[in-house]
Design a protein around this motif. Structure first.
Motif, short mmCIF file in Angstrom:
data_model
loop_
_atom_site.label_atom_id
_atom_site.label_comp_id
_atom_site.label_asym_id
_atom_site.label_seq_id
_atom_site.Cartn_x
_atom_site.Cartn_y
_atom_site.Cartn_z
N GLY A 107 37.73 40.40 37.90
CA GLY A 107 39.04 39.91 37.48
C GLY A 107 39.61 39.14 38.73
N ASP A 108 39.06 39.44 40.16
CA ASP A 108 39.59 38.47 41.20
C ASP A 108 39.09 37.16 40.78
N ASN A 109 37.98 36.76 40.48
CA ASN A 109 37.40 35.66 40.35
C ASN A 109 37.97 34.85 39.10
N TRP A 110 38.48 35.68 37.85
CA TRP A 110 39.20 35.11 36.79
C TRP A 110 40.63 34.92 37.09
N ALA A 111 41.20 35.45 38.04
CA ALA A 111 42.54 34.93 38.36
C ALA A 111 42.56 33.45 38.90
N HIS A 112 41.55 32.97 39.54
CA HIS A 112 41.24 31.73 39.97
C HIS A 112 40.42 30.76 39.23
N PHE A 113 40.13 31.29 38.22
CA PHE A 113 38.89 30.64 37.11
C PHE A 113 39.25 29.07 37.05
N GLU A 114 40.47 28.84 36.87
CA GLU A 114 40.69 27.21 36.79
C GLU A 114 40.26 26.43 37.94
N ARG A 115 39.89 27.07 38.81
CA ARG A 115 39.44 26.17 40.33
C ARG A 115 37.98 26.25 39.97
N TRP A 116 37.39 26.68 39.20
CA TRP A 116 35.66 26.44 38.87
C TRP A 116 35.47 25.08 38.23
N ARG A 117 34.37 24.23 38.73
CA ARG A 117 34.30 23.18 38.21
C ARG A 117 33.81 23.51 36.79
N ARG A 118 34.41 22.54 35.79
CA ARG A 118 34.18 22.42 34.51
C ARG A 118 34.63 23.99 33.89
N TRP A 119 35.43 24.58 34.25
CA TRP A 119 35.81 25.85 33.80
C TRP A 119 36.37 25.85 32.34
N GLN A 120 36.97 24.76 31.74
CA GLN A 120 37.17 24.67 30.42
C GLN A 120 35.99 24.67 29.31
N ASP A 121 34.94 23.80 29.91
CA ASP A 121 33.76 23.70 29.29
C ASP A 121 33.20 25.08 29.30
N ILE A 122 33.12 25.90 30.34
CA ILE A 122 32.57 27.09 30.33
C ILE A 122 33.00 27.87 29.22
#
Length: 179
Positions: A107-122
């Motif tokens: 959940g801690d990573n999910w809170a910042h998921f939009e910082r991940w490269r190509r998160w929308q594609d994931i």
């Protein structure tokens, strides 16, 4: 199609909480396997006392001996750096066309998921299971052990007991690597 859960992390070191979580998610979400994907340095984190990739992978392999449906993977360690989840998922899809990959994240990573490269594609191409962590809720209710790799490293440096935190078969390795 086999459903494989990808549980990425530095595993510095792997501990009982990681293993219990992998087993619980596998069982509750109907996954065929969960791969503890030993990752190189996370581009979003700085960890100064990160052991060598091979040492962390060796500990994970040893810790998972005899645990059905959960295995260590060094797949990501052989990909170009920096390591981005989207790139890993694309390569896995190419190398394992008979598998569907499900991402397991805290959940801690999910809170910042939009910082991940190509998160929308994931999100468009893969299921994501979020487990609760550090007061951040998840999408699945799983029992979590109050243990962290940071705490284990701290205890080893102070000569304290870690026998309830890591599998018995890796205690000596952990003590050797982190003293």
């Amino acid at each position: 199609m086999r459903r494989i859960g990808l549980f990425g992390g530095s595993y510095n070191p792997v501990h009982n909480g990681h293993i219990a979580l992998a087993q619980a998610v596998r069982e509750r979400c109907g996954l065929d396997e969960v791969w503890l994907m030993v990752s190189p340095q996370n581009p979003l984190k700085q960890e100064s006392d990160l052991l060598a990739d091979e040492q962390r992978y060796a500990m994970a392999c040893e810790a998972l001996k005899g645990i059905e449906g959960v295995k260590a993977s060094d797949y990501e360690l052989h990909l170009p750096k920096p390591s981005y989840t989207w790139n890993t998922l694309q390569k896995l899809k190419e190398d394992y066309p008979d598998c569907t990959f499900v991402l397991l994240i805290g959940g801690d990573n999910w809170a910042h998921f939009e910082r991940w490269r190509r998160w929308q594609d994931i999100l468009w191409h893969h299921d994501v299971i979020v487990y609760p962590r550090d007061e951040h809720p998840g999408t699945i209710d799983v029992p979590l052990l109050d243990v962290s790799s940071t705490e284990i490293r701290r205890r080893v440096k102070k000569g304290e007991d870690i026998s309830k935190l890591v599998p018995a078969n890796i205690i000596t390795m952990v003590q050797h690597y982190y003293q």
